[in-house]
Design an enzyme around this catalytic site. Structure first.
Site, PDB file in Angstrom:
ATOM      1  N   LYS A   1      -8.331 -12.873 -11.287  1.00 27.50           N
ATOM      2  CA  LYS A   1      -9.264 -11.864 -11.814  1.00 27.50           C
ATOM      3  C   LYS A   1     -10.360 -11.590 -10.789  1.00 27.50           C
ATOM      4  O   LYS A   1     -10.530 -12.349  -9.820  1.00 27.50           O
ATOM      5  CB  LYS A   1      -9.872 -12.322 -13.136  1.00 27.50           C
ATOM      6  CG  LYS A   1     -10.692 -13.589 -13.028  1.00 27.50           C
ATOM      7  CD  LYS A   1     -11.236 -13.997 -14.391  1.00 27.50           C
ATOM      8  CE  LYS A   1     -12.005 -15.307 -14.303  1.00 27.50           C
ATOM      9  NZ  LYS A   1     -12.566 -15.739 -15.575  1.00 27.50           N
TER      10      LYS A   1
ATOM     11  N   MET B   1      -3.425  -7.119  -7.446  1.00 25.72           N
ATOM     12  CA  MET B   1      -2.804  -8.152  -8.265  1.00 25.72           C
ATOM     13  C   MET B   1      -3.825  -9.056  -8.957  1.00 25.72           C
ATOM     14  O   MET B   1      -3.667 -10.280  -8.977  1.00 25.72           O
ATOM     15  CB  MET B   1      -1.841  -8.983  -7.404  1.00 25.72           C
ATOM     16  CG  MET B   1      -0.718  -8.170  -6.799  1.00 25.72           C
ATOM     17  SD  MET B   1       0.238  -7.259  -8.044  1.00 25.72           S
ATOM     18  CE  MET B   1       1.117  -8.619  -8.805  1.00 25.72           C
ATOM     19  N   ARG B   2      -4.860  -8.450  -9.499  1.00 25.54           N
ATOM     20  CA  ARG B   2      -5.781  -9.227 -10.322  1.00 25.54           C
ATOM     21  C   ARG B   2      -6.407  -8.338 -11.396  1.00 25.54           C
ATOM     22  O   ARG B   2      -6.410  -7.113 -11.268  1.00 25.54           O
ATOM     23  CB  ARG B   2      -6.827  -9.968  -9.495  1.00 25.54           C
ATOM     24  CG  ARG B   2      -7.632  -9.160  -8.549  1.00 25.54           C
ATOM     25  CD  ARG B   2      -8.580 -10.054  -7.743  1.00 25.54           C
ATOM     26  NE  ARG B   2      -7.912 -10.919  -6.802  1.00 25.54           N
ATOM     27  CZ  ARG B   2      -8.096 -12.233  -6.702  1.00 25.54           C
ATOM     28  NH1 ARG B   2      -8.961 -12.833  -7.503  1.00 25.54           N
ATOM     29  NH2 ARG B   2      -7.456 -12.942  -5.804  1.00 25.54           N
TER      30      ARG B   2
ATOM     31  N   GLY C   1       0.795  -1.227   0.000  1.00 24.55           N
ATOM     32  CA  GLY C   1       0.000   0.000   0.000  1.00 24.55           C
ATOM     33  C   GLY C   1       0.826   1.275   0.000  1.00 24.55           C
ATOM     34  O   GLY C   1       0.313   2.338   0.353  1.00 24.55           O
ATOM     35  N   SER C   2       2.091   1.200  -0.451  1.00 24.10           N
ATOM     36  CA  SER C   2       2.898   2.428  -0.435  1.00 24.10           C
ATOM     37  C   SER C   2       2.348   3.465  -1.418  1.00 24.10           C
ATOM     38  O   SER C   2       2.465   4.673  -1.184  1.00 24.10           O
ATOM     39  CB  SER C   2       4.372   2.122  -0.712  1.00 24.10           C
ATOM     40  OG  SER C   2       4.551   1.689  -2.030  1.00 24.10           O
ATOM     41  N   ASN C   3       1.741   3.015  -2.502  1.00 27.75           N
ATOM     42  CA  ASN C   3       1.142   3.983  -3.434  1.00 27.75           C
ATOM     43  C   ASN C   3      -0.090   4.638  -2.837  1.00 27.75           C
ATOM     44  O   ASN C   3      -0.278   5.854  -2.979  1.00 27.75           O
ATOM     45  CB  ASN C   3       0.811   3.306  -4.769  1.00 27.75           C
ATOM     46  CG  ASN C   3       2.039   3.174  -5.641  1.00 27.75           C
ATOM     47  OD1 ASN C   3       2.499   4.152  -6.219  1.00 27.75           O
ATOM     48  ND2 ASN C   3       2.605   1.970  -5.703  1.00 27.75           N
TER      49      ASN C   3
ATOM     50  N   HIS D   1       1.665   0.952 -13.171  1.00 31.18           N
ATOM     51  CA  HIS D   1       2.426  -0.229 -13.612  1.00 31.18           C
ATOM     52  C   HIS D   1       3.913   0.115 -13.585  1.00 31.18           C
ATOM     53  O   HIS D   1       4.321   1.156 -14.116  1.00 31.18           O
ATOM     54  CB  HIS D   1       1.997  -0.630 -15.025  1.00 31.18           C
ATOM     55  CG  HIS D   1       2.686  -1.863 -15.495  1.00 31.18           C
ATOM     56  ND1 HIS D   1       2.352  -3.124 -15.018  1.00 31.18           N
ATOM     57  CD2 HIS D   1       3.726  -2.040 -16.336  1.00 31.18           C
ATOM     58  CE1 HIS D   1       3.151  -4.014 -15.573  1.00 31.18           C
ATOM     59  NE2 HIS D   1       4.003  -3.390 -16.381  1.00 31.18           N
TER      60      HIS D   1
ATOM     61  N   ASN E   1      -4.671   2.659 -13.013  1.00 35.49           N
ATOM     62  CA  ASN E   1      -3.705   1.670 -12.517  1.00 35.49           C
ATOM     63  C   ASN E   1      -2.311   2.260 -12.600  1.00 35.49           C
ATOM     64  O   ASN E   1      -2.049   3.159 -13.391  1.00 35.49           O
ATOM     65  CB  ASN E   1      -3.770   0.402 -13.380  1.00 35.49           C
ATOM     66  CG  ASN E   1      -2.851  -0.695 -12.877  1.00 35.49           C
ATOM     67  OD1 ASN E   1      -2.760  -0.937 -11.676  1.00 35.49           O
ATOM     68  ND2 ASN E   1      -2.145  -1.358 -13.782  1.00 35.49           N
TER      69      ASN E   1
HETATM   70  C1  GRF Z   1       3.967  -1.299  -7.313  1.00 34.70           C
HETATM   71  O1  GRF Z   1       5.262  -1.520  -7.802  1.00 34.70           O
HETATM   72  C2  GRF Z   1       3.001  -1.126  -8.447  1.00 34.70           C
HETATM   73  O2  GRF Z   1       3.545  -0.501  -9.559  1.00 34.70           O
HETATM   74  C3  GRF Z   1       2.668  -2.548  -8.765  1.00 34.70           C
HETATM   75  O3  GRF Z   1       2.594  -3.206  -7.521  1.00 34.70           O
HETATM   76  C4  GRF Z   1       3.415  -2.508  -6.582  1.00 34.70           C
HETATM   77  C5  GRF Z   1       2.542  -2.122  -5.429  1.00 34.70           C
HETATM   78  O4  GRF Z   1       3.223  -1.541  -4.372  1.00 34.70           O
HETATM   79  N1  GRF Z   1       1.453  -2.610  -9.561  1.00 34.70           N
HETATM   80  P1  GRF Z   1       2.436  -0.910  -3.137  1.00 34.70           P
HETATM   81  O5  GRF Z   1       1.473  -1.980  -2.589  1.00 34.70           O
HETATM   82  O6  GRF Z   1       1.690   0.307  -3.597  1.00 34.70           O
HETATM   83  O7  GRF Z   1       3.501  -0.594  -2.146  1.00 34.70           O
END
Ligand code: GRF
Length: 213
Positions: A70, A97-98, A17-19, A116, A114
């Protein structure tokens, strides 16, 4: 910043969840006019849920069964209901991750984003930073894009480049990419919240300032 009408964001994640954290940090710093209205994880105990709780954001694990890769069928319905019940107008996939399917996309038209960890269309799919390193590219990066029915194939909003260094391992390269992710996602959402993005076919305009070559 004018805090009227913040962008109401629902986040889906599977891991750290760092994003999501970078988006919440931008909101709390007053640089992103948005509110994370809920967080859903498809993995029980995912760290993204702890992060959400720490910020008082409604969050839950929702069982994605029976599929492994999915989100479809009754589980997809549960996710859509949860997002709508919390008032989400935009869905942010943050390490989810789906694959999301047409029903969810139709519930939030042109409003599912999203991130990536590669410069798409190169290296779609899993562990993109490792794919890039193994291929031998000199420039890796990150892409924020609208989600369509394909895998990592939707219209590109923001890209940021990251150099690949001689001594890189998958871990060091991914760490350097994540630094740029945490700039790119809030920036893409800032542009969306400000109504600056225009979609024409595959082309998104209005995001030049956010892209780092
Ligand atoms: C990130 O590298 C993102 O680009 C990919 O999965 C990772 C998720 O990281 N889709 P976080 O859970 O947001 O830390």
């Amino acid at each position: 910043m004018d805090n009227a009408n913040p962008l109401l964001i629902g986040v889906l994640g599977s891991g750290s969840g760092s994003n999501m954290q970078s988006i919440q940090d931008a909101i709390e710093a007053g640089t992103l006019n948005a509110k994370i209205v809920c967080v859903i994880a498809d993995v029980p105990g995912a760290k993204i849920l702890d992060r959400a709780r720490r910020h008082g954001i409604p969050c839950d694990y929702l069982d994605p069964a029976p599929w492994k890769t999915k989100l479809e069928g009754p589980a997809e319905d549960r996710y859509i209901e949860y997002l709508q019940a919390h008032g989400a107008e935009v869905v942010v996939l943050a390490g989810f991750m789906r694959i999301v399917k047409p029903k969810l996309l139709a519930a939030f038209p042109n409003c599912v984003l999203n991130i990536h960890p590669a410069l798409l269309p190169a290296f779609p799919g899993v562990a993109a930073w490792k794919q890039a390193l193994d291929y031998g590219v000199k420039v890796a990066g990150v892409t924020v894009h609208f989600v369509d029915a394909g895998t990592d194939s939707g219209p590109i909003i923001v890209q940021r480049a990251v150099p690949v260094l001689d001594g890189d391992t998958p871990e060091t390269l991914h760490a350097r990419i994540q630094v740029e992710e945490h700039i790119a996602y809030p920036e893409a959402l800032r542009l969306l919240a400000a109504g600056k993005l225009t979609l024409s076919g595959r082309r998104v305009s209005g995001s030049d300032s956010a892209t780092k070559a």
